[in-house]
Design an enzyme around this catalytic site. Sequence first.
Site, PDB file in Angstrom:
ATOM      1  N   ASP A 130       0.951  -0.981   0.344  1.00 29.12           N
ATOM      2  CA  ASP A 130      -0.001   0.419   0.446  1.00 29.12           C
ATOM      3  C   ASP A 130       1.143   1.172   0.139  1.00 29.12           C
ATOM      4  O   ASP A 130       2.006   1.180   0.297  1.00 29.12           O
ATOM      5  CB  ASP A 130      -0.947  -0.180   0.912  1.00 29.12           C
ATOM      6  CG  ASP A 130      -1.989   1.093   1.111  1.00 29.12           C
ATOM      7  OD1 ASP A 130      -2.057   2.218   0.904  1.00 29.12           O
ATOM      8  OD2 ASP A 130      -3.419   0.791   1.174  1.00 29.12           O
ATOM      9  N   ILE A 131       0.551   1.960  -0.574  1.00 26.25           N
ATOM     10  CA  ILE A 131       1.186   3.757  -1.115  1.00 26.25           C
ATOM     11  C   ILE A 131       0.932   4.744   0.345  1.00 26.25           C
ATOM     12  O   ILE A 131       1.986   4.673   0.463  1.00 26.25           O
ATOM     13  CB  ILE A 131       1.530   4.250  -2.443  1.00 26.25           C
ATOM     14  CG1 ILE A 131       1.651   4.482  -2.696  1.00 26.25           C
ATOM     15  CG2 ILE A 131      -0.442   4.826  -2.377  1.00 26.25           C
ATOM     16  CD1 ILE A 131       2.967   4.308  -3.493  1.00 26.25           C
ATOM     17  N   HIS A 167      -5.937  -5.858   2.744  1.00 31.00           N
ATOM     18  CA  HIS A 167      -5.608  -4.718   3.118  1.00 31.00           C
ATOM     19  C   HIS A 167      -4.996  -6.418   4.171  1.00 31.00           C
ATOM     20  O   HIS A 167      -5.602  -6.738   5.446  1.00 31.00           O
ATOM     21  CB  HIS A 167      -5.942  -3.874   4.199  1.00 31.00           C
ATOM     22  CG  HIS A 167      -6.981  -2.865   3.311  1.00 31.00           C
ATOM     23  ND1 HIS A 167      -5.797  -1.568   3.323  1.00 31.00           N
ATOM     24  CD2 HIS A 167      -7.562  -2.817   2.964  1.00 31.00           C
ATOM     25  CE1 HIS A 167      -6.715  -0.207   2.686  1.00 31.00           C
ATOM     26  NE2 HIS A 167      -7.169  -1.178   2.506  1.00 31.00           N
ATOM     27  N   HIS A 219     -10.637  -5.796  -2.432  1.00 30.55           N
ATOM     28  CA  HIS A 219      -8.706  -5.826  -1.927  1.00 30.55           C
ATOM     29  C   HIS A 219      -9.370  -5.860  -0.590  1.00 30.55           C
ATOM     30  O   HIS A 219      -9.945  -6.057  -0.273  1.00 30.55           O
ATOM     31  CB  HIS A 219      -8.191  -4.568  -2.480  1.00 30.55           C
ATOM     32  CG  HIS A 219      -8.541  -3.317  -2.365  1.00 30.55           C
ATOM     33  ND1 HIS A 219      -9.373  -2.979  -2.799  1.00 30.55           N
ATOM     34  CD2 HIS A 219      -7.959  -3.015  -0.738  1.00 30.55           C
ATOM     35  CE1 HIS A 219      -9.807  -1.709  -2.506  1.00 30.55           C
ATOM     36  NE2 HIS A 219      -8.656  -1.405  -1.041  1.00 30.55           N
TER      37      HIS A 219
END
Length: 134
Positions: free
Chosen positions: A31-32, A97, A95
């Site tokens: 994750d950015i 996490h 998605h």
Amino acid sequence: MTMASIFSKIISGEIPSYKVAESEAFYAFLDINPMAKGHTLVVPKEEVDYYFDLSNDTLSKMSVFCKDVAKAIEKVVECERVGVAVLGLEVPHAHVHLIPITTLEDLNFSRPKLKLSKSEFETIAENIQKELLK
Ligand code: AMP
């Protein structure tokens, strides 16, 4: 014709990512805007918005894929365990996490995110990849 989601563009390589793992059906990358070092997103290549609209088959295979990635994250990042969250409020492509956590507060999405350098992202992604190959 619908536009490819940002995650489909990441999967195709059109948008760069710090890739952690890939299979025929799934893609995992950092994750950015990470909540913690090693915060990873796991995405099905199939473009479905809502996680619970995924087929039973995809959901079960995705769980096993997430498990393998989480076990590798645990070895690379110091944490009590890897937390799992599904939100999808920002990106309409299902998605999961995977977030290394030690306390409840580590799963507070309202907290300011970490700022990591390109080389920090690269090192974390490489280390997780290496663990997955063991
Ligand atoms: P949500 O849809 O609410 O589960 O959040 C989407 C997540 O995707 C956020 O944590 C973002 O930081 C992350 N994200 C969005 N764009 C990118 C990108 N280009 N590369 C990596 N992570 C991203």
